[in-house]
Design an enzyme around this catalytic site. Structure first.
Site, PDB file in Angstrom:
ATOM      1  N   ARG A   1       0.824  -1.209   0.000  1.00 13.93           N
ATOM      2  CA  ARG A   1       0.000   0.000   0.000  1.00 13.93           C
ATOM      3  C   ARG A   1       0.862   1.265   0.000  1.00 13.93           C
ATOM      4  O   ARG A   1       0.962   1.967  -1.005  1.00 13.93           O
ATOM      5  CB  ARG A   1      -0.954   0.006   1.219  1.00 13.93           C
ATOM      6  N   ASP A   2       1.533   1.552   1.076  1.00 15.30           N
ATOM      7  CA  ASP A   2       2.295   2.789   1.172  1.00 15.30           C
ATOM      8  C   ASP A   2       3.481   2.798   0.223  1.00 15.30           C
ATOM      9  O   ASP A   2       3.944   3.854  -0.193  1.00 15.30           O
ATOM     10  CB  ASP A   2       2.783   2.998   2.608  1.00 15.30           C
TER      11      ASP A   2
ATOM     12  N   HIS B   1       6.965   4.733  12.121  1.00 15.26           N
ATOM     13  CA  HIS B   1       6.931   4.667  10.652  1.00 15.26           C
ATOM     14  C   HIS B   1       7.985   5.651  10.146  1.00 15.26           C
ATOM     15  O   HIS B   1       7.715   6.840   9.970  1.00 15.26           O
ATOM     16  CB  HIS B   1       5.525   5.054  10.162  1.00 15.26           C
TER      17      HIS B   1
ATOM     18  N   HIS C   1      10.792   6.985   7.434  1.00 11.03           N
ATOM     19  CA  HIS C   1      11.298   6.985   6.066  1.00 11.03           C
ATOM     20  C   HIS C   1      12.811   7.160   6.107  1.00 11.03           C
ATOM     21  O   HIS C   1      13.368   7.651   7.094  1.00 11.03           O
ATOM     22  CB  HIS C   1      10.624   8.087   5.255  1.00 11.03           C
TER      23      HIS C   1
ATOM     24  N   CYS D   1       9.426   9.499  -1.197  1.00 13.95           N
ATOM     25  CA  CYS D   1       8.866  10.683  -0.550  1.00 13.95           C
ATOM     26  C   CYS D   1       8.491  11.714  -1.605  1.00 13.95           C
ATOM     27  O   CYS D   1       9.359  12.163  -2.365  1.00 13.95           O
ATOM     28  CB  CYS D   1       9.882  11.273   0.428  1.00 13.95           C
TER      29      CYS D   1
ATOM     30  N   ASN E   1      10.276   4.819   2.062  1.00 15.54           N
ATOM     31  CA  ASN E   1      10.073   3.860   3.140  1.00 15.54           C
ATOM     32  C   ASN E   1      11.341   3.055   3.417  1.00 15.54           C
ATOM     33  O   ASN E   1      12.039   2.630   2.497  1.00 15.54           O
ATOM     34  CB  ASN E   1       8.949   2.892   2.761  1.00 15.54           C
TER      35      ASN E   1
END
Length: 283
Positions: A12-13, A204, A206, A237, A246
């Protein structure tokens, strides 16, 4: 060995930020591979408007195509009640809502204030409670905002506390730009822990500036044991074109193992999934 969980967000992300069109069959194959790796939870879908996130338009088809594995929960991002209803119909085991720590980021990404975004989640929370589904709350830009610069830790704590009070079973703290220095991550966590217990928080991070693993260590010292990551480092990003986004699942798993934490993952299968993910990035 102390347990630590990696919440896999690559499907997803990660994929939502990839420019090339990725077919349903490829997405299904990735999720099915990840299902064999030992993850407790995989964020496999996003039921948002395809106008805004075209890569996620096939989420319903992906959920219909995967082979659910015993003991694995399949989660989806749901910004509103319509999205929630689609996720529920698709058989998702949990859903996530997303807010921001700053007004600037909230207005740019959600077209509303922070308070208004929280109000929008109320129907989703009510429906999820009625259906017995857990809800995860994301907080974006917890250390740095592209519109407001350094973020006040108190602002992050207020949003995280509000999400928890609304009924979110877990709050994921998103270091969205990947610029957060360990000392500022520590200050943010100190503030948030005044509102939400460590066991109800996830990190979470990055990796735009290469500090994600350092920040995970800071979070571990503060008692967090859940970390979001994307296999193969999927995603990027949007405010740092060409930069890493990520943090890679395989890197997080290796660092956690080196520190004495057990993720329960089969690293051979994770490596297989990472290879699939990297191939998707090259499309």
């Amino acid at each position: 060995m102390v347990k630590a969980e990696i919440f896999e967000v690559g499907p997803r992300d990660g994929l939502q930020n990839e420019a090339g069109v990725i077919g349903v069959a490829e997405k299904v194959a990735l999720v099915d591979c990840l299902s064999r790796a030992g993850f407790a939870r995989i964020e496999a879908a996003s039921f948002v408007s395809p106008k805004w996130v075209p890569q996620m338009a096939s989420s319903g088809e992906v959920m219909a195509g995967i082979t659910p594995a015993p003991g694995v929960g399949y989660w989806a991002l749901t910004p509103n009640l319509k999205g929630y209803e689609r996720a529920r119909a698709a058989g998702c085991d949990g859903v996530a809502v997303f807010a921001a720590a700053t007004e600037g980021f909230s207005r740019a990404n959600l077209n509303c204030s922070v308070a208004e975004s929280l109000e929008r989640f109320a129907p989703v929370m009510a429906a999820a409670v009625a259906d017995g589904l857990p809800v995860r709350g994301y907080v974006s830009v917890v250390t740095d905002c592209p519109f407001e610069g350094e973020v006040d830790p108190g602002a992050v704590a207020r949003v995280a506390g509000a999400l928890r009070a609304m009924g979110c079973t877990e709050v994921s703290l998103g270091e969205t730009l990947g610029r957060g220095l360990p000392e500022r991550v520590d200050a943010m966590l100190a503030a948030v822990l005044g509102e939400v217990e460590a066991g109800q928080l996830a990190g979470h991070f990055h990796n735009t500036s290469g500090r994600a693993l350092d920040n995970i260590e800071v979070a571990l010292a503060r008692g967090l044991r859940i970390f979001d990551a994307a296999v193969g480092g999927l995603g990027g990003c949007p405010y740092a074109p060409g930069a890493a986004g990520n943090v890679a699942t395989e890197a997080v798993a290796e660092r956690l193992a080196a520190l004495g934490y057990d993720t329960g993952l089969d690293m051979d299968v994770v490596a297989e999934a990472a290879q699939m993910a990297r191939a998707m990035r090259q499309q």
